[in-house]
Write a protein that holds these residues in place. Structure first.
Motif, PDB file in Angstrom:
ATOM      1  N   GLU A 118     -19.133 -21.416  -0.303  1.00  0.00           N
ATOM      2  CA  GLU A 118     -17.726 -21.676   0.014  1.00  0.00           C
ATOM      3  C   GLU A 118     -17.217 -22.925  -0.708  1.00  0.00           C
ATOM      4  O   GLU A 118     -16.062 -22.970  -1.147  1.00  0.00           O
ATOM      5  CB  GLU A 118     -17.533 -21.806   1.528  1.00  0.00           C
ATOM      6  CG  GLU A 118     -17.735 -20.501   2.295  1.00  0.00           C
ATOM      7  CD  GLU A 118     -16.745 -19.407   1.884  1.00  0.00           C
ATOM      8  OE1 GLU A 118     -15.627 -19.738   1.470  1.00  0.00           O
ATOM      9  OE2 GLU A 118     -17.118 -18.218   1.977  1.00  0.00           O
TER      10      GLU A 118
ATOM     11  N   PHE B 152     -18.309 -23.919  -3.590  1.00  0.00           N
ATOM     12  CA  PHE B 152     -18.155 -23.471  -4.982  1.00  0.00           C
ATOM     13  C   PHE B 152     -16.791 -22.815  -5.168  1.00  0.00           C
ATOM     14  O   PHE B 152     -16.049 -23.141  -6.113  1.00  0.00           O
ATOM     15  CB  PHE B 152     -19.274 -22.482  -5.326  1.00  0.00           C
ATOM     16  CG  PHE B 152     -19.231 -21.961  -6.738  1.00  0.00           C
ATOM     17  CD1 PHE B 152     -19.974 -22.567  -7.741  1.00  0.00           C
ATOM     18  CD2 PHE B 152     -18.457 -20.858  -7.070  1.00  0.00           C
ATOM     19  CE1 PHE B 152     -19.947 -22.086  -9.041  1.00  0.00           C
ATOM     20  CE2 PHE B 152     -18.420 -20.373  -8.366  1.00  0.00           C
ATOM     21  CZ  PHE B 152     -19.165 -20.985  -9.354  1.00  0.00           C
TER      22      PHE B 152
ATOM     23  N   ALA C 217     -20.807 -16.057  -5.562  1.00  0.00           N
ATOM     24  CA  ALA C 217     -19.546 -16.740  -5.244  1.00  0.00           C
ATOM     25  C   ALA C 217     -18.544 -16.595  -6.380  1.00  0.00           C
ATOM     26  O   ALA C 217     -17.352 -16.349  -6.155  1.00  0.00           O
ATOM     27  CB  ALA C 217     -19.819 -18.218  -4.967  1.00  0.00           C
ATOM     28  N   GLU C 218     -19.025 -16.735  -7.609  1.00  0.00           N
ATOM     29  CA  GLU C 218     -18.134 -16.620  -8.771  1.00  0.00           C
ATOM     30  C   GLU C 218     -17.583 -15.193  -8.888  1.00  0.00           C
ATOM     31  O   GLU C 218     -16.393 -14.988  -9.145  1.00  0.00           O
ATOM     32  CB  GLU C 218     -18.896 -17.011 -10.042  1.00  0.00           C
ATOM     33  CG  GLU C 218     -18.011 -17.226 -11.251  1.00  0.00           C
ATOM     34  CD  GLU C 218     -18.734 -17.949 -12.381  1.00  0.00           C
ATOM     35  OE1 GLU C 218     -19.985 -17.946 -12.396  1.00  0.00           O
ATOM     36  OE2 GLU C 218     -18.045 -18.513 -13.250  1.00  0.00           O
TER      37      GLU C 218
ATOM     38  N   VAL D 274     -17.283 -13.030  -6.420  1.00  0.00           N
ATOM     39  CA  VAL D 274     -16.377 -12.780  -5.286  1.00  0.00           C
ATOM     40  C   VAL D 274     -14.990 -13.351  -5.580  1.00  0.00           C
ATOM     41  O   VAL D 274     -13.969 -12.737  -5.264  1.00  0.00           O
ATOM     42  CB  VAL D 274     -16.972 -13.368  -3.987  1.00  0.00           C
ATOM     43  CG1 VAL D 274     -15.897 -13.551  -2.923  1.00  0.00           C
ATOM     44  CG2 VAL D 274     -18.071 -12.454  -3.470  1.00  0.00           C
ATOM     45  N   MET D 275     -14.944 -14.524  -6.220  1.00  0.00           N
ATOM     46  CA  MET D 275     -13.636 -15.094  -6.593  1.00  0.00           C
ATOM     47  C   MET D 275     -12.893 -14.159  -7.536  1.00  0.00           C
ATOM     48  O   MET D 275     -11.686 -13.946  -7.410  1.00  0.00           O
ATOM     49  CB  MET D 275     -13.832 -16.445  -7.276  1.00  0.00           C
ATOM     50  CG  MET D 275     -14.333 -17.526  -6.358  1.00  0.00           C
ATOM     51  SD  MET D 275     -14.554 -19.078  -7.232  1.00  0.00           S
ATOM     52  CE  MET D 275     -12.851 -19.520  -7.544  1.00  0.00           C
TER      53      MET D 275
ATOM     54  N   GLU E 225     -11.738 -11.145  -5.574  1.00  0.00           N
ATOM     55  CA  GLU E 225     -10.575 -11.518  -4.749  1.00  0.00           C
ATOM     56  C   GLU E 225      -9.303 -11.540  -5.595  1.00  0.00           C
ATOM     57  O   GLU E 225      -8.251 -11.048  -5.173  1.00  0.00           O
ATOM     58  CB  GLU E 225     -10.811 -12.886  -4.101  1.00  0.00           C
ATOM     59  CG  GLU E 225     -11.830 -12.867  -2.982  1.00  0.00           C
ATOM     60  CD  GLU E 225     -12.095 -14.252  -2.407  1.00  0.00           C
ATOM     61  OE1 GLU E 225     -12.425 -14.337  -1.221  1.00  0.00           O
ATOM     62  OE2 GLU E 225     -11.983 -15.254  -3.151  1.00  0.00           O
ATOM     63  N   ASP E 226      -9.406 -12.118  -6.798  1.00  0.00           N
ATOM     64  CA  ASP E 226      -8.233 -12.206  -7.681  1.00  0.00           C
ATOM     65  C   ASP E 226      -7.773 -10.820  -8.112  1.00  0.00           C
ATOM     66  O   ASP E 226      -6.582 -10.505  -8.113  1.00  0.00           O
ATOM     67  CB  ASP E 226      -8.576 -13.042  -8.930  1.00  0.00           C
ATOM     68  CG  ASP E 226      -8.642 -14.530  -8.621  1.00  0.00           C
ATOM     69  OD1 ASP E 226      -8.178 -14.926  -7.542  1.00  0.00           O
ATOM     70  OD2 ASP E 226      -9.174 -15.287  -9.457  1.00  0.00           O
TER      71      ASP E 226
ATOM     72  N   ILE F  88     -12.550 -12.509   0.839  1.00  0.00           N
ATOM     73  CA  ILE F  88     -13.913 -12.172   1.241  1.00  0.00           C
ATOM     74  C   ILE F  88     -14.611 -13.417   1.761  1.00  0.00           C
ATOM     75  O   ILE F  88     -14.727 -14.419   1.048  1.00  0.00           O
ATOM     76  CB  ILE F  88     -14.701 -11.586   0.047  1.00  0.00           C
ATOM     77  CG1 ILE F  88     -14.016 -10.314  -0.451  1.00  0.00           C
ATOM     78  CG2 ILE F  88     -16.154 -11.318   0.441  1.00  0.00           C
ATOM     79  CD1 ILE F  88     -14.516  -9.834  -1.806  1.00  0.00           C
ATOM     80  N   GLU F  89     -15.044 -13.367   3.012  1.00  0.00           N
ATOM     81  CA  GLU F  89     -15.815 -14.480   3.580  1.00  0.00           C
ATOM     82  C   GLU F  89     -17.281 -14.154   3.401  1.00  0.00           C
ATOM     83  O   GLU F  89     -17.796 -13.200   4.014  1.00  0.00           O
ATOM     84  CB  GLU F  89     -15.462 -14.663   5.054  1.00  0.00           C
ATOM     85  CG  GLU F  89     -15.923 -15.995   5.592  1.00  0.00           C
ATOM     86  CD  GLU F  89     -15.241 -16.348   6.907  1.00  0.00           C
ATOM     87  OE1 GLU F  89     -15.929 -16.885   7.768  1.00  0.00           O
ATOM     88  OE2 GLU F  89     -14.034 -16.053   7.062  1.00  0.00           O
ATOM     89  N   LEU F  90     -17.948 -14.926   2.566  1.00  0.00           N
ATOM     90  CA  LEU F  90     -19.333 -14.610   2.216  1.00  0.00           C
ATOM     91  C   LEU F  90     -20.281 -14.832   3.384  1.00  0.00           C
ATOM     92  O   LEU F  90     -20.129 -15.773   4.153  1.00  0.00           O
ATOM     93  CB  LEU F  90     -19.770 -15.479   1.044  1.00  0.00           C
ATOM     94  CG  LEU F  90     -19.203 -15.059  -0.312  1.00  0.00           C
ATOM     95  CD1 LEU F  90     -19.340 -16.178  -1.321  1.00  0.00           C
ATOM     96  CD2 LEU F  90     -19.913 -13.816  -0.800  1.00  0.00           C
TER      97      LEU F  90
END
Lengths: 321, 71
Positions: free
Chosen positions: A215, A217, B37-38, B40-41, B44-45, B51-53
């Motif tokens: 989060e 990150f 995380a990258e 998921v970003m 999302e875009d 998205i809550e990991l």
């Protein structure tokens, strides 16, 4: 009235802790740490060092570069997560060690990893108001080794200790601007307090750093591009107008992802996280000092400093060097 | 939805989409926590979702189900 940076300085603890050193008490490896963080070593304070000794050295280096005597300083802003004492604040110890005037305006401020840029914003306000008219110091001093959870392999490898400082001089025609946000989120990044002394309170916390890496990150990468984009737009500038971008050194993966997202040449983003790890608010002034001393920034260059961290806060500062 | 996610992940890994198994864990695909995380970003875009990991979202099938349940 605005300001310009007249001198920079930094100071590091003498003790270097390599990734290999961490494997002696953690289930980790140099490869695991390097691929996930970019860090190969960090500096940590030993018994003979303190935030006061580091900050005093950093300030003296900056004063020397600025050819400035301590009596000329009208304001000193010290940024730290926690000073050597809970009270008194670190600023007054530094002021005495440097021989500043007893009329100097002083304060400690805790804005986590964004502290240095918020410190510049405070100094900018004092210059703009006319309360100070000559010179100021902003110094960041951080001892993350005191707060890291050294049993948590996912986070402790990230952090180190350092201090960085700048001497500022009033300058009427220098461009300085900021863009910032604070959300009030304490869930994904925090340092809990130690157990209380109070007999009416059963809290028995250990006072260690907690972080949800994924989060943080996401927050970091999105904040960097948003803050830099906003401060550029407010000033009618494009990335090509900026000589260097100094990002908070939290993780090389954050830096690389932000560079990719922004589409700016990687050469414009100096970094030293490989050698120093994350030293909270000290990362940017230390990196700035190293870059200035290596000739990587020239007078008149427009630069942007951008940090993100606990709060959750983020801030970009546009400066004309 | 699944094809879109597979395409995004395949591009990130520099692989062909046919090499990506939707039920393979992200770890088995060679993705670490910050890769996820990258990605998921980016998802999302591109999809306009949030998205809550969490550790349960460990493969493409589960991520598709999570996004579709957001409605």
């Amino acid at each position: 009235m605005s300001f310009r940076i007249l001198g920079t300085g930094s100071a590091l603890p003498v003790t270097t802790v390599s990734n290999e050193d961490l494997t002696k008490f953690l289930d980790t490896s140099d490869e695991w740490i390097r691929t996930r963080t970019g860090i190969t070593e960090r500096r940590v304070m030993n018994d003979g060092e303190s935030l006061l000794t580091l900050a005093t050295s950093a300030c003296k280096n900056a004063l020397e570069m600025a050819n400035t005597s301590p009596e000329e300083i009208e304001l000193i802003v010290c940024t730290t997560l926690a000073g050597d004492y809970t009270s008194p604040a670190l600023y007054c110890l530094i002021a005495k060690a440097l021989g500043l005037s007893d009329r100097v305006i002083t304060m400690d401020t805790n804005m986590g990893c964004c502290g240095f840029e918020y410190g510049l914003q405070i100094a900018h306000t004092y210059f703009a108001s006319g309360m100070i008219t000559k010179k100021a110091i902003v110094v960041s001093a951080e001892g993350l080794s005191r707060h890291a959870d050294w049993s948590d392999r996912a986070t402790c490898c990230l952090f180190g200790d350092a201090s960085g400082a700048v001497v500022l001089e009033a300058a009427p025609d220098r461009k300085v601007d900021f863009d910032w946000t604070v959300s009030g989120n304490a869930d994904i990044l925090n340092i809990t307090r130690h157990a209380d002394n109070s007999p009416w309170n059963t809290y028995d916390g250990k006072g260690v750093l907690h972080m949800n890496g994924q989060e943080v990150f996401k927050f970091a990468v999105s904040s960097i591009s948003a803050r830099i984009g906003a401060v550029l737009e407010k000033n009618g500038l494009a990335p090509d107008d900026i000589a260097k971008f100094f990002l908070h050194q939290a993780n090389i993966r954050i830096i690389n992802s932000a560079i990719h997202k922004m589409g700016v040449a990687p050469e414009k983003f100096p970094h030293n996280i490989e050698r120093l790890g994350n030293t909270s608010s000290a990362t940017i002034p230390v990196l700035l000092d190293e870059t200035v001393r290596a000739g990587g920034v020239q007078r008149g260059d427009k630069i942007i400093l951008c940090a993100f961290g606990a709060g959750l806060a983020s801030i970009a500062c546009l400066l004309e060097f | 939805m699944k094809e879109k996610l597979i395409a995004i992940i395949a591009e990130y890994l520099g692989k062909d989409a046919s090499e990506i198994e939707a039920d393979a864990t992200f770890e088995d695909l060679g993705l670490d926590s910050l890769d996820i995380a990258e990605l998921v970003m980016q998802i999302e875009d591109e999809l306009g979702v949030t998205i809550e990991l969490n550790a349960e979202l460990n493969n493409i099938d589960k991520l598709v189900e999570y996004i579709e349940n957001q409605g």
